[in-house]
Every structure is written in C-alpha cells, then in structure tokens.
Write a protein that holds these residues in place. Structure first.
Motif, PDB file in Angstrom:
ATOM      1  N   GLU A 121     -20.452 -36.852 -21.677  1.00 13.64           N
ATOM      2  CA  GLU A 121     -21.008 -36.674 -20.333  1.00 13.64           C
ATOM      3  C   GLU A 121     -19.898 -36.448 -19.305  1.00 13.64           C
ATOM      4  O   GLU A 121     -20.007 -35.579 -18.441  1.00 13.64           O
ATOM      5  CB  GLU A 121     -21.835 -37.902 -19.945  1.00 13.64           C
ATOM      6  N   LEU A 122     -18.816 -37.209 -19.412  1.00 10.07           N
ATOM      7  CA  LEU A 122     -17.683 -37.022 -18.503  1.00 10.07           C
ATOM      8  C   LEU A 122     -17.055 -35.647 -18.704  1.00 10.07           C
ATOM      9  O   LEU A 122     -16.694 -34.970 -17.739  1.00 10.07           O
ATOM     10  CB  LEU A 122     -16.645 -38.122 -18.708  1.00 10.07           C
ATOM     11  N   ALA A 123     -16.944 -35.209 -19.959  1.00  8.57           N
ATOM     12  CA  ALA A 123     -16.391 -33.885 -20.248  1.00  8.57           C
ATOM     13  C   ALA A 123     -17.265 -32.784 -19.654  1.00  8.57           C
ATOM     14  O   ALA A 123     -16.756 -31.808 -19.092  1.00  8.57           O
ATOM     15  CB  ALA A 123     -16.244 -33.698 -21.758  1.00  8.57           C
ATOM     16  N   ALA A 124     -18.574 -32.943 -19.750  1.00  3.58           N
ATOM     17  CA  ALA A 124     -19.482 -31.949 -19.166  1.00  3.58           C
ATOM     18  C   ALA A 124     -19.330 -31.910 -17.649  1.00  3.58           C
ATOM     19  O   ALA A 124     -19.357 -30.839 -17.036  1.00  3.58           O
ATOM     20  CB  ALA A 124     -20.926 -32.272 -19.546  1.00  3.58           C
ATOM     21  N   THR A 125     -19.122 -33.065 -17.037  1.00  6.76           N
ATOM     22  CA  THR A 125     -18.917 -33.117 -15.585  1.00  6.76           C
ATOM     23  C   THR A 125     -17.618 -32.431 -15.199  1.00  6.76           C
ATOM     24  O   THR A 125     -17.564 -31.697 -14.206  1.00  6.76           O
ATOM     25  CB  THR A 125     -18.903 -34.583 -15.111  1.00  6.76           C
ATOM     26  N   ARG A 126     -16.556 -32.674 -15.978  1.00 10.97           N
ATOM     27  CA  ARG A 126     -15.264 -32.001 -15.711  1.00 10.97           C
ATOM     28  C   ARG A 126     -15.417 -30.482 -15.815  1.00 10.97           C
ATOM     29  O   ARG A 126     -14.914 -29.737 -14.966  1.00 10.97           O
ATOM     30  CB  ARG A 126     -14.194 -32.478 -16.689  1.00 10.97           C
ATOM     31  N   ALA A 127     -16.107 -30.006 -16.850  1.00 12.45           N
ATOM     32  CA  ALA A 127     -16.306 -28.559 -17.021  1.00 12.45           C
ATOM     33  C   ALA A 127     -17.153 -27.998 -15.887  1.00 12.45           C
ATOM     34  O   ALA A 127     -16.846 -26.927 -15.352  1.00 12.45           O
ATOM     35  CB  ALA A 127     -16.970 -28.281 -18.369  1.00 12.45           C
ATOM     36  N   GLN A 128     -18.183 -28.712 -15.493  1.00 18.07           N
ATOM     37  CA  GLN A 128     -19.054 -28.249 -14.414  1.00 18.07           C
ATOM     38  C   GLN A 128     -18.289 -28.135 -13.102  1.00 18.07           C
ATOM     39  O   GLN A 128     -18.504 -27.193 -12.323  1.00 18.07           O
ATOM     40  CB  GLN A 128     -20.247 -29.195 -14.248  1.00 18.07           C
ATOM     41  N   THR A 129     -17.376 -29.068 -12.852  1.00 23.01           N
ATOM     42  CA  THR A 129     -16.556 -29.001 -11.639  1.00 23.01           C
ATOM     43  C   THR A 129     -15.731 -27.724 -11.614  1.00 23.01           C
ATOM     44  O   THR A 129     -15.692 -27.007 -10.614  1.00 23.01           O
ATOM     45  CB  THR A 129     -15.643 -30.235 -11.553  1.00 23.01           C
ATOM     46  N   VAL A 130     -15.075 -27.432 -12.736  1.00 26.78           N
ATOM     47  CA  VAL A 130     -14.257 -26.212 -12.820  1.00 26.78           C
ATOM     48  C   VAL A 130     -15.134 -24.972 -12.639  1.00 26.78           C
ATOM     49  O   VAL A 130     -14.780 -24.046 -11.901  1.00 26.78           O
ATOM     50  CB  VAL A 130     -13.501 -26.171 -14.175  1.00 26.78           C
ATOM     51  N   ILE A 131     -16.284 -24.961 -13.273  1.00 29.50           N
ATOM     52  CA  ILE A 131     -17.181 -23.801 -13.179  1.00 29.50           C
ATOM     53  C   ILE A 131     -17.650 -23.585 -11.742  1.00 29.50           C
ATOM     54  O   ILE A 131     -17.641 -22.456 -11.240  1.00 29.50           O
ATOM     55  CB  ILE A 131     -18.382 -23.988 -14.131  1.00 29.50           C
ATOM     56  N   GLU A 132     -18.027 -24.648 -11.063  1.00 31.25           N
ATOM     57  CA  GLU A 132     -18.500 -24.519  -9.681  1.00 31.25           C
ATOM     58  C   GLU A 132     -17.391 -24.046  -8.744  1.00 31.25           C
ATOM     59  O   GLU A 132     -17.640 -23.243  -7.844  1.00 31.25           O
ATOM     60  CB  GLU A 132     -19.094 -25.842  -9.186  1.00 31.25           C
ATOM     61  N   TYR A 133     -16.178 -24.536  -8.940  1.00 25.25           N
ATOM     62  CA  TYR A 133     -15.054 -24.054  -8.119  1.00 25.25           C
ATOM     63  C   TYR A 133     -14.814 -22.567  -8.362  1.00 25.25           C
ATOM     64  O   TYR A 133     -14.554 -21.820  -7.417  1.00 25.25           O
ATOM     65  CB  TYR A 133     -13.776 -24.841  -8.424  1.00 25.25           C
ATOM     66  N   CYS A 134     -14.892 -22.128  -9.618  1.00 21.46           N
ATOM     67  CA  CYS A 134     -14.689 -20.703  -9.910  1.00 21.46           C
ATOM     68  C   CYS A 134     -15.762 -19.844  -9.259  1.00 21.46           C
ATOM     69  O   CYS A 134     -15.470 -18.783  -8.709  1.00 21.46           O
ATOM     70  CB  CYS A 134     -14.683 -20.467 -11.418  1.00 21.46           C
ATOM     71  N   LYS A 135     -16.988 -20.308  -9.294  1.00 22.54           N
ATOM     72  CA  LYS A 135     -18.070 -19.558  -8.657  1.00 22.54           C
ATOM     73  C   LYS A 135     -17.904 -19.542  -7.139  1.00 22.54           C
ATOM     74  O   LYS A 135     -18.121 -18.522  -6.499  1.00 22.54           O
ATOM     75  CB  LYS A 135     -19.420 -20.158  -9.031  1.00 22.54           C
ATOM     76  N   ALA A 136     -17.514 -20.664  -6.562  1.00 27.12           N
ATOM     77  CA  ALA A 136     -17.359 -20.748  -5.109  1.00 27.12           C
ATOM     78  C   ALA A 136     -16.230 -19.856  -4.618  1.00 27.12           C
ATOM     79  O   ALA A 136     -16.323 -19.265  -3.539  1.00 27.12           O
ATOM     80  CB  ALA A 136     -17.097 -22.194  -4.687  1.00 27.12           C
ATOM     81  N   GLU A 137     -15.168 -19.746  -5.383  1.00 27.60           N
ATOM     82  CA  GLU A 137     -14.024 -18.923  -4.985  1.00 27.60           C
ATOM     83  C   GLU A 137     -14.122 -17.496  -5.522  1.00 27.60           C
ATOM     84  O   GLU A 137     -13.159 -16.740  -5.419  1.00 27.60           O
ATOM     85  CB  GLU A 137     -12.716 -19.561  -5.479  1.00 27.60           C
ATOM     86  N   ALA A 138     -15.257 -17.142  -6.110  1.00 27.90           N
ATOM     87  CA  ALA A 138     -15.502 -15.803  -6.658  1.00 27.90           C
ATOM     88  C   ALA A 138     -14.403 -15.375  -7.625  1.00 27.90           C
ATOM     89  O   ALA A 138     -13.992 -14.228  -7.657  1.00 27.90           O
ATOM     90  CB  ALA A 138     -15.681 -14.776  -5.545  1.00 27.90           C
ATOM     91  N   GLY A 139     -13.924 -16.323  -8.411  1.00 25.19           N
ATOM     92  CA  GLY A 139     -12.965 -16.013  -9.455  1.00 25.19           C
ATOM     93  C   GLY A 139     -11.520 -15.996  -9.035  1.00 25.19           C
ATOM     94  O   GLY A 139     -10.663 -15.593  -9.829  1.00 25.19           O
ATOM     95  N   ASP A 140     -11.177 -16.412  -7.829  1.00 19.05           N
ATOM     96  CA  ASP A 140      -9.775 -16.481  -7.415  1.00 19.05           C
ATOM     97  C   ASP A 140      -9.153 -17.733  -8.051  1.00 19.05           C
ATOM     98  O   ASP A 140      -9.192 -18.826  -7.508  1.00 19.05           O
ATOM     99  CB  ASP A 140      -9.673 -16.539  -5.891  1.00 19.05           C
ATOM    100  N   LEU A 141      -8.576 -17.534  -9.229  1.00 18.83           N
ATOM    101  CA  LEU A 141      -8.087 -18.670 -10.008  1.00 18.83           C
ATOM    102  C   LEU A 141      -6.910 -19.374  -9.359  1.00 18.83           C
ATOM    103  O   LEU A 141      -6.707 -20.571  -9.583  1.00 18.83           O
ATOM    104  CB  LEU A 141      -7.721 -18.217 -11.423  1.00 18.83           C
ATOM    105  N   ASP A 142      -6.146 -18.674  -8.546  1.00 17.61           N
ATOM    106  CA  ASP A 142      -5.045 -19.333  -7.839  1.00 17.61           C
ATOM    107  C   ASP A 142      -5.579 -20.379  -6.860  1.00 17.61           C
ATOM    108  O   ASP A 142      -5.043 -21.491  -6.777  1.00 17.61           O
ATOM    109  CB  ASP A 142      -4.185 -18.297  -7.104  1.00 17.61           C
TER     110      ASP A 142
END
Length: 131
Positions: free
Chosen positions: A47-68
């Motif tokens: 469950e913690l791992a899924a939360t960590r992955a979801q955080t990364v995914i949401e940040y990527c979507k919010a920044e439209a893929g600007d990984l920097d």
C-alpha cells in the motif's frame, strides 16, 4: 486379598495427553498468528509503495511531463530516460522510466522497490503541453 488398583497412573496419562493436545493447538495458532502478521506487513508495504508511485504519477501529470521540475519537487535524481526518488525513511525507491512518446502523449513505467525487490509497478501516460 482384594487390592484395588490405584487410578493415579491413568489420571497422569490423561493429563499428559491433554497437555499434548493443547500444545499442538497452541503451535497451530501461533503459526497462524505469525502468518497473519507477515501478511499484514506485506500488505502495508504494498500500500505504501502504491502511494509512492501514485505521488510520482500525479506530479508527472501536473507538470505535463517536465521531469526536471518533478525531480526538483520530489528531491529525485534525474537520469537520461527518467528519474529515481529515494525514500530513506522506509527504504523504498521509486523509479520512473520513459517508454513511448507520441506527439501528444508520453508513456512511462513506474516501479517501486524495497530492498531491491519490486513491490509495485504501473504503466502510466500523460498528455504533453502543446507548443
């Protein structure tokens, strides 16, 4: 002479058998409790791992893929084809690896590792900014 036999050996044997039965039942229960505890810890880690992955995914979507920007926000380390975010407090590491890109869509694979074992994995895609 009529001598009555003592019933003490029979009572002792009965008590030994009762102790043996209770010991076996206790061993079975203890094994079940240990298994349940292991299952609970494993579920909490997933469950913690899924939360960590979801955080990364949401940040990527919010920044439209600007990984920097995502790396800067999460404190990650940028690589050529993605980035890694380490969480030392729980020993987890999240890795995002870019896979396929079209004109409007970027796809990636997100994996979360604990002790170098993959705990959670997801494929994700987000829309890129135009222009």
């Amino acid at each position: 002479m009529n001598r009555e036999r003592s019933k003490a050996p029979l009572a002792l044997m009965e008590q030994i058998i009762m102790i043996l039965v209770f010991a076996l039942a206790a061993a079975v229960c203890l094994r079940a409790f240990v298994y349940a505890n292991h299952l609970s810890e494993s579920s909490a880690q997933k469950e913690l791992a899924a939360t960590r992955a979801q955080t990364v995914i949401e940040y990527c979507k919010a920044e439209a893929g600007d990984l920097d920007k995502v790396c800067e926000s999460l404190g990650g380390e940028r690589q050529e084809n993605g980035f890694t975010v380490v969480y030392p407090e729980d020993g987890m590491k999240t890795v995002l690896r870019l896979t396929e890109k079209t004109e409007y869509l970027q796809k990636a694979a997100v994996s979360v590792y604990a002790d170098d074992n993959e705990v959670f994995a997801a494929d994700v895609g987000w829309q890129l900014k135009n222009g």
